[in-house]
Write a protein that holds these residues in place. Structure first.
Motif, PDB file in Angstrom:
ATOM      1  N   UNK A  70       0.864  -1.185   0.019  1.00 41.43           N
ATOM      2  CA  UNK A  70      -0.043  -0.138  -0.096  1.00 41.43           C
ATOM      3  C   UNK A  70       0.881   1.200  -0.019  1.00 41.43           C
ATOM      4  N   UNK A  71       2.150   1.331  -0.025  1.00 36.67           N
ATOM      5  CA  UNK A  71       2.843   2.262  -0.116  1.00 36.67           C
ATOM      6  C   UNK A  71       3.545   3.005   0.887  1.00 36.67           C
ATOM      7  N   UNK A  72       3.186   2.309   2.139  1.00 34.87           N
ATOM      8  CA  UNK A  72       3.541   2.863   3.453  1.00 34.87           C
ATOM      9  C   UNK A  72       4.295   2.041   4.372  1.00 34.87           C
ATOM     10  N   UNK A  73       5.170   1.423   3.695  1.00 34.02           N
ATOM     11  CA  UNK A  73       5.731  -0.114   4.646  1.00 34.02           C
ATOM     12  C   UNK A  73       6.370   0.210   5.829  1.00 34.02           C
ATOM     13  N   UNK A  74       6.804   1.532   6.035  1.00 35.73           N
ATOM     14  CA  UNK A  74       7.591   1.933   7.270  1.00 35.73           C
ATOM     15  C   UNK A  74       6.408   2.080   8.585  1.00 35.73           C
ATOM     16  N   UNK A  75       5.253   2.111   8.093  1.00 33.90           N
ATOM     17  CA  UNK A  75       4.202   2.264   9.339  1.00 33.90           C
ATOM     18  C   UNK A  75       3.379   0.958   9.175  1.00 33.90           C
ATOM     19  N   UNK A  76       3.777   0.039   8.797  1.00 37.07           N
ATOM     20  CA  UNK A  76       2.868  -1.220   8.691  1.00 37.07           C
ATOM     21  C   UNK A  76       2.742  -2.250   9.959  1.00 37.07           C
ATOM     22  N   UNK A  77       1.933  -3.064   9.643  1.00 43.01           N
ATOM     23  CA  UNK A  77       0.931  -3.411   8.720  1.00 43.01           C
ATOM     24  C   UNK A  77      -0.144  -2.488   8.583  1.00 43.01           C
ATOM     25  N   UNK A  78      -0.633  -2.676   7.534  1.00 44.17           N
ATOM     26  CA  UNK A  78      -1.863  -1.840   7.066  1.00 44.17           C
ATOM     27  C   UNK A  78      -2.756  -2.636   6.867  1.00 44.17           C
ATOM     28  N   UNK A  79      -4.258  -1.925   7.364  1.00 39.94           N
ATOM     29  CA  UNK A  79      -5.584  -2.692   7.038  1.00 39.94           C
ATOM     30  C   UNK A  79      -6.283  -1.347   6.582  1.00 39.94           C
ATOM     31  N   UNK A  80      -7.079  -1.527   5.419  1.00 43.84           N
ATOM     32  CA  UNK A  80      -7.914  -0.770   4.741  1.00 43.84           C
ATOM     33  C   UNK A  80      -9.252  -1.191   4.754  1.00 43.84           C
ATOM     34  N   UNK A  81     -10.267  -0.137   4.988  1.00 44.48           N
ATOM     35  CA  UNK A  81     -11.717  -0.721   5.006  1.00 44.48           C
ATOM     36  C   UNK A  81     -12.160   0.095   3.616  1.00 44.48           C
TER      37      UNK A  81
ATOM     38  N   UNK B 200     -15.692   0.842   0.996  1.00 43.39           N
ATOM     39  CA  UNK B 200     -15.371   2.134   0.373  1.00 43.39           C
ATOM     40  C   UNK B 200     -15.380   3.379   1.544  1.00 43.39           C
ATOM     41  N   UNK B 201     -15.529   2.767   3.016  1.00 47.13           N
ATOM     42  CA  UNK B 201     -15.630   3.885   4.044  1.00 47.13           C
ATOM     43  C   UNK B 201     -14.274   4.748   4.331  1.00 47.13           C
ATOM     44  N   UNK B 202     -13.087   4.350   3.529  1.00 43.37           N
ATOM     45  CA  UNK B 202     -11.876   5.163   3.752  1.00 43.37           C
ATOM     46  C   UNK B 202     -11.314   5.025   5.269  1.00 43.37           C
ATOM     47  N   UNK B 203     -11.371   3.923   5.790  1.00 42.08           N
ATOM     48  CA  UNK B 203     -10.941   3.624   7.042  1.00 42.08           C
ATOM     49  C   UNK B 203      -9.550   2.772   6.976  1.00 42.08           C
ATOM     50  N   UNK B 204      -8.593   3.548   7.577  1.00 39.60           N
ATOM     51  CA  UNK B 204      -7.217   2.896   7.445  1.00 39.60           C
ATOM     52  C   UNK B 204      -6.562   2.831   8.832  1.00 39.60           C
ATOM     53  N   UNK B 205      -6.112   1.618   8.933  1.00 37.52           N
ATOM     54  CA  UNK B 205      -5.374   1.474  10.251  1.00 37.52           C
ATOM     55  C   UNK B 205      -3.723   0.992   9.713  1.00 37.52           C
ATOM     56  N   UNK B 206      -3.038   1.676  10.552  1.00 42.32           N
ATOM     57  CA  UNK B 206      -1.360   1.229  10.393  1.00 42.32           C
ATOM     58  C   UNK B 206      -0.777   1.002  11.838  1.00 42.32           C
ATOM     59  N   UNK B 207       0.319   0.341  11.666  1.00 41.49           N
ATOM     60  CA  UNK B 207       0.828  -0.400  12.741  1.00 41.49           C
ATOM     61  C   UNK B 207       0.074  -1.487  13.412  1.00 41.49           C
ATOM     62  N   UNK B 208      -0.650  -2.071  12.395  1.00 46.38           N
ATOM     63  CA  UNK B 208      -1.487  -3.358  12.945  1.00 46.38           C
ATOM     64  C   UNK B 208      -0.753  -4.693  13.337  1.00 46.38           C
ATOM     65  N   UNK B 209      -1.126  -5.107  14.542  1.00 44.36           N
ATOM     66  CA  UNK B 209      -0.746  -6.346  14.783  1.00 44.36           C
ATOM     67  C   UNK B 209      -1.834  -7.539  14.987  1.00 44.36           C
ATOM     68  N   UNK B 210      -1.496  -8.766  15.082  1.00 40.42           N
ATOM     69  CA  UNK B 210      -2.723  -9.596  15.213  1.00 40.42           C
ATOM     70  C   UNK B 210      -3.401  -9.324  16.399  1.00 40.42           C
ATOM     71  N   UNK B 211      -3.050  -8.651  17.478  1.00 43.75           N
ATOM     72  CA  UNK B 211      -3.832  -8.263  18.744  1.00 43.75           C
ATOM     73  C   UNK B 211      -4.656  -7.230  18.509  1.00 43.75           C
TER      74      UNK B 211
END
Length: 100
Positions: free
Chosen positions: A60-71, A73-84
């Motif tokens: 998604x182009x922002x690897x330094x802040x990953x992992x990323x999850x995007x929802x 069409x609501x434009x919700x973006x999570x960065x630094x995601x861990x399984x927890x």
């Protein structure tokens, strides 16, 4: 011939699982495949199949802040995601479904 139609899901969740093999930081470094697996399990348990789709995403182009999850069409973006963090993402999906 292609056909254009409306998206069949209320929310489409993309989980970046890009793996650069340790050469550079990537979303896979934060065990993003497990995050995706846990999200799929939660969708199954909640009975959201047909409303919510969980998919693997490439970079998604922002690897330094990953992992990323995007929802979408609501434009919700999570960065630094861990399984927890899956419960927080599931809560966001739940709010989206309530608003639908």
């Amino acid at each position: 011939m292609q056909k254009q139609r409306e998206m069949p899901y209320v929310a489409h969740v993309f989980v970046c699982t890009n793996d650069r093999g340790g050469e550079k930081k990537s979303c896979a470094d934060n065990n993003s495949q497990l995050t995706k697996d846990k999200l799929k399990q939660a969708v199954d348990e909640k009975g959201w199949k047909g409303k919510v789709r969980i998919s693997t995403s490439g970079c998604m182009g922002l690897c330094g802040n990953g992992s990323h999850v995007m929802i979408y069409p609501q434009k919700v973006w999570f960065s630094g995601v861990l399984p927890d963090d899956v419960d927080e993402i599931v809560s966001a999906i739940e709010r989206i479904l309530e608003d639908d």
